[in-house]
Design a protein around this motif. Structure first.
Motif, PDB file in Angstrom:
ATOM      1  N   SER A 233      26.033  38.105 -18.549  1.00  0.00           N
ATOM      2  CA  SER A 233      26.098  36.475 -17.996  1.00  0.00           C
ATOM      3  C   SER A 233      27.593  36.148 -17.756  1.00  0.00           C
ATOM      4  O   SER A 233      28.441  36.478 -18.249  1.00  0.00           O
ATOM      5  CB  SER A 233      25.720  35.609 -19.534  1.00  0.00           C
ATOM      6  N   SER A 234      27.757  35.089 -16.904  1.00  0.00           N
ATOM      7  CA  SER A 234      28.991  34.912 -16.214  1.00  0.00           C
ATOM      8  C   SER A 234      29.751  33.655 -17.155  1.00  0.00           C
ATOM      9  O   SER A 234      30.701  33.636 -17.210  1.00  0.00           O
ATOM     10  CB  SER A 234      28.807  34.115 -14.799  1.00  0.00           C
ATOM     11  N   ARG A 235      28.698  33.127 -18.091  1.00  0.00           N
ATOM     12  CA  ARG A 235      29.276  32.034 -18.832  1.00  0.00           C
ATOM     13  C   ARG A 235      29.974  30.793 -18.190  1.00  0.00           C
ATOM     14  O   ARG A 235      30.495  30.190 -18.737  1.00  0.00           O
ATOM     15  CB  ARG A 235      30.197  32.641 -19.952  1.00  0.00           C
ATOM     16  N   MET A 236      29.620  30.889 -16.813  1.00  0.00           N
ATOM     17  CA  MET A 236      30.470  29.814 -16.132  1.00  0.00           C
ATOM     18  C   MET A 236      29.602  28.581 -15.905  1.00  0.00           C
ATOM     19  O   MET A 236      28.435  28.572 -16.380  1.00  0.00           O
ATOM     20  CB  MET A 236      30.681  30.388 -14.716  1.00  0.00           C
ATOM     21  N   VAL A 237      30.265  27.523 -15.745  1.00  0.00           N
ATOM     22  CA  VAL A 237      29.284  26.361 -15.662  1.00  0.00           C
ATOM     23  C   VAL A 237      28.450  26.099 -14.216  1.00  0.00           C
ATOM     24  O   VAL A 237      29.091  26.358 -13.327  1.00  0.00           O
ATOM     25  CB  VAL A 237      30.465  24.890 -15.513  1.00  0.00           C
ATOM     26  N   LEU A 238      27.206  26.042 -14.572  1.00  0.00           N
ATOM     27  CA  LEU A 238      26.216  25.739 -13.513  1.00  0.00           C
ATOM     28  C   LEU A 238      26.211  24.465 -12.779  1.00  0.00           C
ATOM     29  O   LEU A 238      26.003  24.237 -11.664  1.00  0.00           O
ATOM     30  CB  LEU A 238      24.935  26.423 -13.811  1.00  0.00           C
TER      31      LEU A 238
ATOM     32  N   SER B  62      25.823  25.462  -6.967  1.00  0.00           N
ATOM     33  CA  SER B  62      26.384  25.658  -8.390  1.00  0.00           C
ATOM     34  C   SER B  62      27.828  24.963  -8.430  1.00  0.00           C
ATOM     35  O   SER B  62      28.144  24.288  -7.756  1.00  0.00           O
ATOM     36  CB  SER B  62      26.440  27.129  -8.659  1.00  0.00           C
ATOM     37  N   LEU B  63      28.399  25.222  -9.663  1.00  0.00           N
ATOM     38  CA  LEU B  63      29.790  24.511  -9.875  1.00  0.00           C
ATOM     39  C   LEU B  63      30.857  25.469  -9.904  1.00  0.00           C
ATOM     40  O   LEU B  63      31.698  25.414 -10.591  1.00  0.00           O
ATOM     41  CB  LEU B  63      29.633  23.493 -10.872  1.00  0.00           C
ATOM     42  N   PHE B  64      30.628  26.851  -9.149  1.00  0.00           N
ATOM     43  CA  PHE B  64      31.708  27.755  -9.284  1.00  0.00           C
ATOM     44  C   PHE B  64      32.808  27.345  -8.490  1.00  0.00           C
ATOM     45  O   PHE B  64      32.721  26.410  -7.752  1.00  0.00           O
ATOM     46  CB  PHE B  64      31.057  28.986  -8.538  1.00  0.00           C
ATOM     47  N   PRO B  65      34.265  27.929  -8.533  1.00  0.00           N
ATOM     48  CA  PRO B  65      35.187  27.321  -7.988  1.00  0.00           C
ATOM     49  C   PRO B  65      35.093  27.356  -6.382  1.00  0.00           C
ATOM     50  O   PRO B  65      35.559  26.490  -5.854  1.00  0.00           O
ATOM     51  CB  PRO B  65      36.264  28.719  -8.139  1.00  0.00           C
ATOM     52  N   SER B  66      34.387  28.139  -5.916  1.00  0.00           N
ATOM     53  CA  SER B  66      34.081  28.293  -4.322  1.00  0.00           C
ATOM     54  C   SER B  66      33.242  26.962  -4.032  1.00  0.00           C
ATOM     55  O   SER B  66      33.386  26.304  -3.078  1.00  0.00           O
ATOM     56  CB  SER B  66      33.442  29.461  -3.929  1.00  0.00           C
ATOM     57  N   ASN B  67      32.293  26.753  -4.749  1.00  0.00           N
ATOM     58  CA  ASN B  67      31.573  25.360  -4.406  1.00  0.00           C
ATOM     59  C   ASN B  67      32.309  24.047  -4.636  1.00  0.00           C
ATOM     60  O   ASN B  67      32.337  23.372  -3.938  1.00  0.00           O
ATOM     61  CB  ASN B  67      30.255  25.299  -5.419  1.00  0.00           C
ATOM     62  N   MET B  68      33.040  24.082  -5.826  1.00  0.00           N
ATOM     63  CA  MET B  68      34.191  22.972  -5.917  1.00  0.00           C
ATOM     64  C   MET B  68      35.128  22.793  -5.052  1.00  0.00           C
ATOM     65  O   MET B  68      35.245  21.641  -4.671  1.00  0.00           O
ATOM     66  CB  MET B  68      34.732  22.929  -7.461  1.00  0.00           C
ATOM     67  N   GLU B  69      35.407  23.981  -4.209  1.00  0.00           N
ATOM     68  CA  GLU B  69      36.558  23.765  -3.199  1.00  0.00           C
ATOM     69  C   GLU B  69      35.705  23.173  -2.048  1.00  0.00           C
ATOM     70  O   GLU B  69      36.235  22.312  -1.244  1.00  0.00           O
ATOM     71  CB  GLU B  69      36.921  25.287  -2.686  1.00  0.00           C
ATOM     72  N   GLU B  70      34.227  23.612  -1.787  1.00  0.00           N
ATOM     73  CA  GLU B  70      33.356  22.831  -0.707  1.00  0.00           C
ATOM     74  C   GLU B  70      33.399  21.264  -1.009  1.00  0.00           C
ATOM     75  O   GLU B  70      33.597  20.610  -0.035  1.00  0.00           O
ATOM     76  CB  GLU B  70      32.085  23.558  -0.718  1.00  0.00           C
ATOM     77  N   LEU B  71      33.401  21.043  -2.219  1.00  0.00           N
ATOM     78  CA  LEU B  71      33.249  19.617  -2.744  1.00  0.00           C
ATOM     79  C   LEU B  71      34.449  18.853  -2.107  1.00  0.00           C
ATOM     80  O   LEU B  71      34.590  17.758  -1.595  1.00  0.00           O
ATOM     81  CB  LEU B  71      32.889  19.333  -4.114  1.00  0.00           C
TER      82      LEU B  71
END
Length: 513
Positions: free
Chosen positions: A389-394, A435-444
């Motif tokens: 598991s990545s254990r990251m925020v989804l 998702s809310l991975f770093p790359s997704n949050m950068e898109e936001l």
């Protein structure tokens, strides 16, 4: 200096005097530096916080593996997140919500000049904290809203009456809220707390561990250890008593690190004596992360103050650590600003590749200097407990108590006796993210820069669904600079880049509590 009225100034001077004078005696400040610290650049220059570096192990950084979406149906963890409760024992329904003191809606705030500016039953959109009944109602609601896999709780229990607090009062409030959480959530839900800047008195006063005797923080840490013993093992309680930080394993493969972010705060005047890695906390963090990397563990970091608002050297070193251990640190969770936001971390070489996100959750209290919001809390949906598991925020969800509805129930002029805490939004849904991975949050973040409609939606949600002032121009620049600045020197540079001749970093800090 006209910072407040005479009574507040006199009481806060008396409260801070002994600690502050002892710090000045221990420090190496020249008179002009002390004056600059207290008054500003008109009488001198203050630049005591010299650069320093932590030591990283000589183990090479493992190859970077970008996170991938979990398979459909994979286990998920629902993590409850509470921060900045700020319970006010003196909250008084019907008192003045606008008063000359830094905190209103209290027994000594006087009577309002007109009805719309009086303290409501459940809380108030003003410079006011919350009555205990609102906190208790929230915890009753949370007890029925689970199940929760675990809870992160990042501090700030007392109210903002920082000029009139005592150690006895602070410890009483810590005890009452800790026991209320334990009572309502029950013995089967583990809570992982961290320490806010308001837990101490004087506020922000956290001497490093080399300070002993009555001036030390042992009066606070020992009581925390006693109250939090149902949740934390003995080794965690040992470092909590030492310096207010700890680590432990949540589940096989997942570890939490709770940091004492007061050791990075420019408002902690004890750091004038020595600001170099107070309590050796960051060096300890490196050892924990290296051990976790060796074992293949993922790590969540929790703390009160977001790292991008810390002293420059502390912030730089923390950013460096996050860069080195980006494959191990899979979640960062903070509070303090009382608003719903985040801070991005990028690779140090180019500051362009997003590699981590510090999520900043909204407060339970309504108190915000510029834009008071509804009471709120956060739920994080995290990649769950299974192999690899990545254990990251989804995803994350924000819930609020709408005070307009709660204070004016079905019967006119009467509060709702049982108001509803309701979902304000889900991040993936409202922003259209996978998702809310770093790359997704950068898109936001890029969308917030380019599309004012998206930004104004973010501003509304940032304020927990209650906007009293629109955010344009300098306000917008300040907000966007904060979001991309997981390091304090980046926040400082942001104001120069935008040519405002305006200290964006100072503006970001001025909204804090």
């Amino acid at each position: 200096m006209h910072l407040s009225d005479e009574r507040v100034c006199r009481e806060i001077t008396e409260l801070f005097r002994d600690d502050f004078i002892q710090v000045l005696q221990r420090s190496v400040l020249w008179p002009t530096e002390a004056c600059a610290l207290l008054v500003g650049p008109s009488c001198g220059k203050f630049d005591l916080y010299a650069p320093w570096n932590i030591t990283l192990p000589k183990v090479p950084k493992p190859p970077v593996v970008p996170p991938s979406e979990p398979a459909v149906g994979s286990p998920q963890s629902r993590v409850l997140f509470l921060t900045d409760i700020h319970w006010d024992q003196e909250y008084a329904e019907g008192s003045a919500a606008d008063c000359k003191d830094p905190l209103c809606c209290r027994n000594d705030s006087g009577t309002p000049s007109w009805r719309r500016r009086e303290a409501g039953y459940w809380g108030t959109y003003s410079k006011c904290d919350l009555p205990l009944r609102t906190v208790d109602h929230l915890l009753q609601h949370l007890a029925k809203s689970g199940p929760w896999d675990w809870v992160y709780w990042t501090g700030d229990i007392p109210a903002h009456n920082v000029w009139s607090q005592t150690r006895k009062q602070q410890l009483s409030e810590l005890t009452v809220i800790s026991r209320l959480i334990h009572k309502h959530l029950g013995p089967n839900v583990t809570v992982y707390p961290s320490i806010g800047n308001h837990e101490s008195t004087p506020v922000n006063s956290f001497p490093p561990p080399f300070v002993h005797g009555n001036r030390s923080s042992s009066w606070l840490y020992n009581t925390m250890a006693d109250e939090w013993a149902p949740w934390l093992p003995e080794q965690a309680l040992k470092t909590l008593r030492y310096g207010g930080f700890y680590t432990l394993q949540i589940q096989p493969g997942l570890r939490v690190v709770s940091l004492n972010m007061n050791f990075c705060a420019r408002e902690n005047f004890w750091l004038m004596v020595n600001s170099t890695d107070p309590g050796n906390q960051l060096q300890w963090l490196v050892q924990v992360l290296q051990s976790s990397e060796d074992k293949g563990e993922k790590v969540h970091i929790i703390g009160h103050i977001p790292p991008g608002l810390c002293l420059t050297s502390w912030s730089w070193n923390y950013y460096h650590i996050v860069n080195r251990y980006e494959g191990t640190i899979t979640g960062q969770f903070f509070g303090h600003t009382h608003t719903d936001e985040f801070q991005m971390f990028y690779d140090e070489e180019t500051l362009t590749r997003p590699l981590s996100v510090a999520f900043v959750a909204p407060s339970v209290t309504t108190y915000v200097n510029l834009n008071p919001g509804n009471p709120g809390y956060r739920v994080y949906v995290v990649d769950g407990n299974y192999a690899n598991s990545s254990r990251m925020v989804l995803d994350h969800e924000t819930y609020i108590l709408n005070l307009t509805e709660a204070n004016h129930g079905p019967t006119p002029q009467r509060p709702d006796p049982n108001p509803k805490w309701t979902l304000l939004y889900r991040a993936k849904e409202v922003y259209g993210l996978p998702s809310l991975f770093p790359s997704n949050m950068e898109e936001l973040l890029q969308s917030l820069y380019k599309d004012d409609t998206v930004f104004q939606k973010f501003w509304y949600l940032r304020s927990k669904g209650h906007v009293s002032e629109q955010c344009k121009e300098t306000c917008k620049t300040t907000t966007l600079c904060f979001l991309r600045s997981g390091r304090y020197d980046i926040l400082e540079q942001c104001s120069h880049l935008h040519g405002y001749g305006y200290d964006v970093a100072r503006a970001a800090r001025s909204t804090l509590c």
